[in-house]
Structures are given as C-alpha cells and as structure tokens.
Write a protein that holds these residues in place. Sequence first.
Motif, PDB file in Angstrom:
ATOM      1  N   VAL A 198       0.827  -1.204   0.000  1.00  0.00           N
ATOM      2  CA  VAL A 198       0.000   0.000   0.000  1.00  0.00           C
ATOM      3  C   VAL A 198       0.858   1.249   0.000  1.00  0.00           C
ATOM      4  N   LYS A 199       1.776   1.308   0.924  1.00  0.00           N
ATOM      5  CA  LYS A 199       2.680   2.456   0.992  1.00  0.00           C
ATOM      6  C   LYS A 199       3.863   2.125   1.902  1.00  0.00           C
ATOM      7  N   THR A 200       4.867   2.990   1.846  1.00  0.00           N
ATOM      8  CA  THR A 200       6.063   2.818   2.679  1.00  0.00           C
ATOM      9  C   THR A 200       6.347   4.139   3.364  1.00  0.00           C
ATOM     10  N   ASP A 201       6.347   4.116   4.701  1.00  0.00           N
ATOM     11  CA  ASP A 201       6.634   5.338   5.453  1.00  0.00           C
ATOM     12  C   ASP A 201       8.022   5.262   6.074  1.00  0.00           C
ATOM     13  N   ASP A 202       8.629   6.436   6.223  1.00  0.00           N
ATOM     14  CA  ASP A 202       9.846   6.479   7.043  1.00  0.00           C
ATOM     15  C   ASP A 202       9.431   6.302   8.485  1.00  0.00           C
ATOM     16  N   HIS A 203      10.240   5.615   9.235  1.00  0.00           N
ATOM     17  CA  HIS A 203       9.813   5.267  10.597  1.00  0.00           C
ATOM     18  C   HIS A 203      11.025   5.095  11.506  1.00  0.00           C
ATOM     19  N   LEU A 204      11.072   5.944  12.536  1.00  0.00           N
ATOM     20  CA  LEU A 204      12.158   5.833  13.506  1.00  0.00           C
ATOM     21  C   LEU A 204      11.764   4.782  14.533  1.00  0.00           C
ATOM     22  N   HIS A 205      12.577   3.772  14.669  1.00  0.00           N
ATOM     23  CA  HIS A 205      12.224   2.757  15.671  1.00  0.00           C
ATOM     24  C   HIS A 205      13.457   2.165  16.337  1.00  0.00           C
ATOM     25  N   SER A 206      13.195   1.536  17.442  1.00  0.00           N
ATOM     26  CA  SER A 206      14.261   1.025  18.283  1.00  0.00           C
ATOM     27  C   SER A 206      14.652  -0.377  17.834  1.00  0.00           C
TER      28      SER A 206
END
Length: 892
Positions: free
Chosen positions: A336-344
């Motif tokens: 569907v889509k790709t988001d930038d995502h800050l994760h641990s």
Amino acid sequence: MSEMRKAYDPDVVEGPIFESWMNGRYFEQPVVEGVEPFAVVIPPPNVTGSLHMGHALNNTIQDVVVRRMRMTGRPTRWVLGTDHAGIATQNKVEQKLAREGRTRHDVGREEFIERCWEWRREHGSTIVGQLKAMGCSCDYSDEWFTMDPSYQGAVRKVFVDWYEAGLIYRGKRIINWCPRCSTALSDIEVEHEDLDGRLWHLRYPLKEHAGGIEHIVVATTRPETMLGDTCIAVHPDDERYRDVVGATVVLPLLGREIPVVADEHVDPTFGSGAVKVTPAHDPNDFEIGERHGCPKINILNADATISAKGGPYAGLDRYEARVRVVADLEAADLLVKTDDHLHSVGHCYRCHTVIEPWLSDQWFVDMKPLAEPAIAAARDGRVVFHPKRWENVYYHWMENIRDWCISRQLWWGHRIPVFYCDACGTQRASMDDLTVCPDCTDPVRQDEDVLDTWFSSQLWPFATLGWPKRTPELEYFYPTGVLSTARDILFLWVARMIMSGMSCVDGEIPFRDVIIHPTVFNAEGKRMSKSLGTGIDPLDLMTHYGADGMRFGLMLQTTGNQDIRFAEEKLASSRNFANKIWNASRFVLLNLGEDYEPGEPHAATVADAWILSRLASLAATVDEGLLSYRFGDVARALHDFLWNEFCDWYIELAKPRLSTGIAEDADATARAARTTVQRNLVFVLDTALRLLHPMMPFVTEEIWRRLPLSGMARADSLMIAAWPDRAAIARFADPDAERSIEVLREIVTAIRGIRARYTVAPRTRVDVIVKAVGTDASLIEDLFGQIAALAGVGDLRIDAAATKPAHAAAAVAGGVEVFVQLEGLVDFDVERERVSKQLGEARADLEKIERKLCNEGFLAKAVPEIVEKDRAKAAELRETVTALRAQLAELA
RNA sequence: GGGCGAUUAACUCAGCGGGAGAGUGCCUCCCUUACAAGGAGGAAGUCGGGGGUUCAAAUCCCUCAUCGCCCACCA
C-alpha cells in the motif's frame, strides 16, 4: 637510601616500591580472629581485556578505599581475579582459528575448550600486570578465575539448588538471538538503538469478503517476517473489523490461510488497527499466538537466513529476503505504501549485530522470588547506593524484573549440568557428571549449552571466598564492605550478586556500600572505544604522568556527576603536584641535618599554630570525605593544603627560623626555635603523606620512608602505617591563628602587588609603613619579622596616625593601610587610576551591604550571626572607602 | 511514553540558601640555594532563558530550551 633527585621520577621509584610491598606481603590478609575485617572484591575484568579508562578509575577508587581501611588497622583483603567472559573469549579464539582457516566446528568442542584455556594461559595475566603498574593493593597471592575448578563447583551448586527449588526451568520462548555469535542473549544484553527505518503497509486479502471488507492492511518494520505470520489480530472493540473477526485471510506470497482474531493487545489507534502476527519472531506476537492457539512457524535459521519454512525465500539472508519480499508484494500490488519510521532496534552488546527475536528452547531463572529479599535489603538500608539516586534505578528494574534466559549456545563456559535420558524421557540436574540414567541405566546425554557468563560472575563475592564450602574466609570476610563499579552493569551484575548472595549465603547481603562511579568519556564527550579509536590507554597516561599522577588526576575528576569528560590536564597538574610534594619534602629533609632531634609538634608561633590548625581541618575533610566516597572533594582538599598552605606559606614562614638557628652565632633560643620548626615540618609532612597515600601511594611511600620518625610513628611501610586519627589532631584547631595568618597573607600579597606593579627587583628591599590600630596593630607587630621576610621589606614601621608619604604607593588590605616607599618610581597617573577603580568597587559593595542592613525584613528574619557578619563587613568597607578617598586626595 | 543527569571564566569542573571558586590556558615580571613539572602579580563570568518562593537564590520550586544517559511488548 638513594639521593633525592631534583625532580620526582616515577619510572625510577614505582617499580622498586611495588616490589617492596610484594616482598613485605602487605597485600595479603589472613583471617584474624576477633578483629572486624574489611573486604572488597574486584569487579573481575574479562580475561580477554586490557586496562581501559573505566578500569583505571574504578580500581583507583577501590584502592583508595582499601588502602585507607588497611591503614586504620582493620584486616583488609582486596580479592582479585578475572572473568572467563564466554562470548568475548570464544570470539577471540574463533578469530585465531579463522586465521588458520578453521572454525570451532572443525576442531570440535573438546579441543576448542582447550584452545580457550591456552588463550587464557597466554593472555590472562595481562590485566593483572597492569593493575600492579597502577599500584593496586589487591591480594595477588589469591587470584581467582571464574572457570577455576572450585568456582565451577560453586556455579554447579547454585544451578542444581535453584533447579531443585523450581527456580530454574526450561521452556520454548522468544529470546534474543545474535546471528553472529550464534547464541541466545538475555534481555539486558540487548542494546537498543533508535534507527531510521521504514514501515511497510501490506494488503492481505480476505479469502471471502466479510462485512464489505475485501482485504486488511497491516504494517511492519520487518516485512520478511510475514513468511511466518499465522494470524491477523484486531482489537475486540474495533467497529471497523467487527465483521472480519473469525474470517480467513490468504497470506500473500505463500498462500497460507490464516484467521483473523480479536485481541486486547492491539492498539486500534495505531496504523490501520490491524496487526500481522508472527508468533515465532516477536514476543508480543508469541503471546497473541498462545492466546489464540495459532501455530508458531520459525522462518529463520540460526545464522539469520530464511529457513525451509520460508518457501521460495529459503536460504536467503534476512535482509536480502526483506528486499525480495517487498518487491514481490509490490509486483502483486499488495504494497500500500512505505513510510519512514524511527524505531528502536536491538543489537548484541558484544558484537553489535542486530538481534532477532527467535523462538527456541532455553533455560530460564524465575527471578521474582530472588528479587524480593534483594529489594528489601536496599529498602531497609542493608545495601546502600552511592550516589543514592541509583537506588531508584535499582528498584525500578527489580520491581519489574523478568525471567532471565541463562542458556548460551556457546562452548566456552560452565556447561549446564542437566542430563537427559532419551530412553525414559527424564531430565535431572546433577552435581556429578552422569553417564547412565539412574532410573533405567540407559546412557544419558548432557545439555549442550553453557551458562550465561553473568550466571557465574553473580557468585563472585562468595565463590571467591570458598563457597559452597563454609571456609574460614567466607565466615570472616563475607559480607564484603564496598562494591565499586560502572553504572552499565548495575543490572547485569550488581543486582544479581545481591540476589544470588542472599539466596546462597543464608540471606546475607554480599556487600554494604555500592559505589556507582562516573563513566569516563573522551574530551569530545564520546564513549571511549578501542575499535573507534576514541579511547585513551591508561598505560600511556602512566608513562607520561606516573601512576600517582594518573590516579590523582582521575580522583580530581570524580565528583557527583555521572559522566567524566576526560581532562588530561588534570593528570598533568597531578604529576606536577607529585613533583611539588617531592621537592617540599626534599626541602624539609635537607633542613633536618645532623642536629635534628625528633619530638612532638608544638605551636610555638602563630605560623605553627596556623599550619597545625589547617592540618586538623584537612584530616577531618579527608577522613569524612573518604568515608562518604567524595573522592573529588578529598583530592582537592589535599592539593590545596599541601600546595597553597604548606608549600606556599608554611615552608616560607619556616625558612627564617631554620637558617637563623643553624648560624654560627646562633644562641640557645634560636637553636630551640629551629628544632621546633623542624619537628613541625616533619609532623605536618608525615601526617599529610599518610592522608595522601591512598590516592598517591608511590610518591608518598618513597618520601615517607626517608622521614626520621621514631617509636609509634615508624613502620616498615607507609601502606601499613597508622591512619591519622582526626579526633586526636583536632586538638590543634586554632581559629585565632587562622585569622592572623589570613591578615598576614593579605598584607604580604598587597606589598607584593605593589612591587610587581613597579617591577621592583626581587632582591631590592622596600620600606613599608602600616597604618593600623588596636588589635590589628598588635597582631601585625607579632608578625613583623615574617611579613618583612615574605615581602622583601627593609624597614617596617607601624603607625596608627600615618599618612601616605609623597613617594609611596598605597594599598588597603584586610582593613589596614599599607604604604610602600618607592622613591622616584611611583607613577601617579597609574596610582590614581587604580585607587579610583578600587574606590568605585568598594563603594558599590558598601552601598549594597548598607541597603541590606537597612532592610527591616533582613534585620528581623536573618540569623543574628549573618547580620553581625554583615555589620562587621560594612564597618571594614567604610574604613576602606575612607582610606582610599584619602589616598586619592593625596594623589590629586 | 517514563525516569535520571548536565547547562557557572576560553576549556575541564567545584560550589547547592547569606560577600562568584580551582586547575589548565592567557598577560606581566622572575632561573630568589625545595621545586621553571617552579615562584610573584594580574586580566577574565548579567552562574542556559523565563517565572515563582524567600529578608536573601548560582544554590529551593515551576516552566522552557539544549546536550547526554537509562528503562519501556513504538506493529
């Protein structure tokens, strides 16, 4: 004894001094019945390790505490040893094998372990040698290793006891897997780091439309895990998905049919409100899977390649698989889509590889029952943290403690003493190695795994004293007094020692005081790391500044702060400090001569009374400071006393009496005065060296052995000499003498200031008139000779009614006026400018303080002493202003 | 999301309710028989911003900002 060189040379001194300590066996401490002992166990450095700044700081702290305690006469032992460091050592040996083109599997378990021992024999003493170079007073005759046979027995005993008590169990759980080390890790061995990642939104089609819904969108940061999805979860109250709960989804790419389930864990406000569930690769998903009876499909091999369960993706590396899965989903129009995502993202604390949550059979310790008494021990003050704030960190972790995964898929370590009988399906933990099943006599096999290194190091405070045997050492030295360590192993090690200690040794805590010392960062504030090249080698520092210089420089920086931004100039100034003490001592010794008769200190003059009073204050500061672990305060106090008081003023004040008393024409009085000042110099130096010894052991020892002490004061080594009794020295406290010398210092400084302003040559005498009345006048009269000597004064006159002579420069010091006669030298413009500047400052100060004294609130509410102090201050300022006005008028 | 620490002189840091300190660096003078790794003198800071409490705040409280650390099942 050798001649004292002009400059202190640590290279020449340290080796022989250390050797003499070893020969004297001062580091060793047997059991002494009836005397209360003091023990410290060293945090065992990794056997793979070499000394880094953290060690340098921590071991200086311990040595300071230990040396002070030893000098007080308490039987003191500092227990030494190293840690077998499972993963670290195994990595080293594997690297060595790799250079031979082999893996551990090529050589086999038995030979591999032998290689590890060999590695230990070759490299294991490196760090011990470095501790010696630092001067650490560990008991080198009693060195431990966490793989020693007796230590292995202790580890095994704890395992078997806890196993039989039901505290240790085996289970199939999601654990943290390091694909590079190829082993499980405990939760606290995972370091989380926030990374910029992506959140992929995937479309999963329903097998049959339900409630008008054709597909469900789920989001993931690890798309490859979809290969292991076994259900989709939504929140039970989520209206959007009410009709699809219980429906079937067709997993893309693999075509597996999986159900939609309702689970409270899902946050309906996050993303689409629907979650893909991968029970074998996520701890939360594991729980959801358990609750709904979903299969757990393990799609990863131990090396993080996709397993056979991954269908067409089998064999691919996890990241390669990620790319392929995303590409295939996109091709199928399911992305569907790709988001930038800050994760641990979790990383292995040993090799920094990204860990994978992985479903496997592991051994665990049920921690809650162990934590409870350990929490209570801190609550009721049996264990005290320094600084105190760490106590809360401890509580927070302990009260939310989770079970501890203790099995490691390594070879180097304590092998889990559990034996399985495949014939009758039983398992048992055993103190003895079993070959056959006690039930059916068929052959048994031992568990292949070893224990977490921390499982063995948690036993350190009592296993090194002989536990599980009830040795005299254990009975005597346990519990230990102080445990000093870095904050990053508060949970890994400190908390677990408290828990295991209380569990194994009759509920008794392993140590009373826990010192959490600051972390040493480099000058840029970055973590010191050998691999990043941001580290500083303590051995290099010791070659530049000596062991004492390094130690004292570190102590100066050890304040209440949780970080140290390493300041090398503090080490340089500490090396200079050692040299200063060396030379001051050389001066004292050179001035003792043949005629010296040892004797008690005596406050014959104001100067004597003053330095003895300051010494009393120092002894109290140092003793109290060390007992409360305020190392920075103690170092500063020692530095200031020895340099700014003893060297700068007392030695200078002592010089006239020393030289007068030895002159050809010296009379009995002069000779007696020389003896008195000699005795005072020796006493002050002796006491100060004792107080300084814990922080600067080498230079103090070298000097101290040269001091002509007698009787009770003498010992073979300063290390074992008596710690100054601050209560006994307190008798020298003399506030009047301290005030007098304060006035002397102000007057001398004022005269020197004038001399400097007009660049009067050092040898040139100047005539001085002091305008003073009353007690000031008589006080100054007593100090006449000394002021004259220190300020290069020829004729010194005191005159209550003096006015400034025409060719004089004037100053106001401590409420009295000083006129320095400088025929032809005085620049009246310079004087005018200076005096008017001073006058401005004095008037501003006076105005401020007078405003305060007019404030009724202040007069009514401030404590009387403060009001009185301010009144006196105002009076002095008024005198100063009057004097400066008069001077300015004369300059006009 | 929760917690902790830090912010004071150019640098590294003390001080934590009553007159802003140290070390290093900088400026001037000095190889004065303990020390040039030294001595003497000196310049240098609206104590992160803003509120508040108090007779009085660098110091206590609140708040904001910046930096750092730790914990947390952030798909």
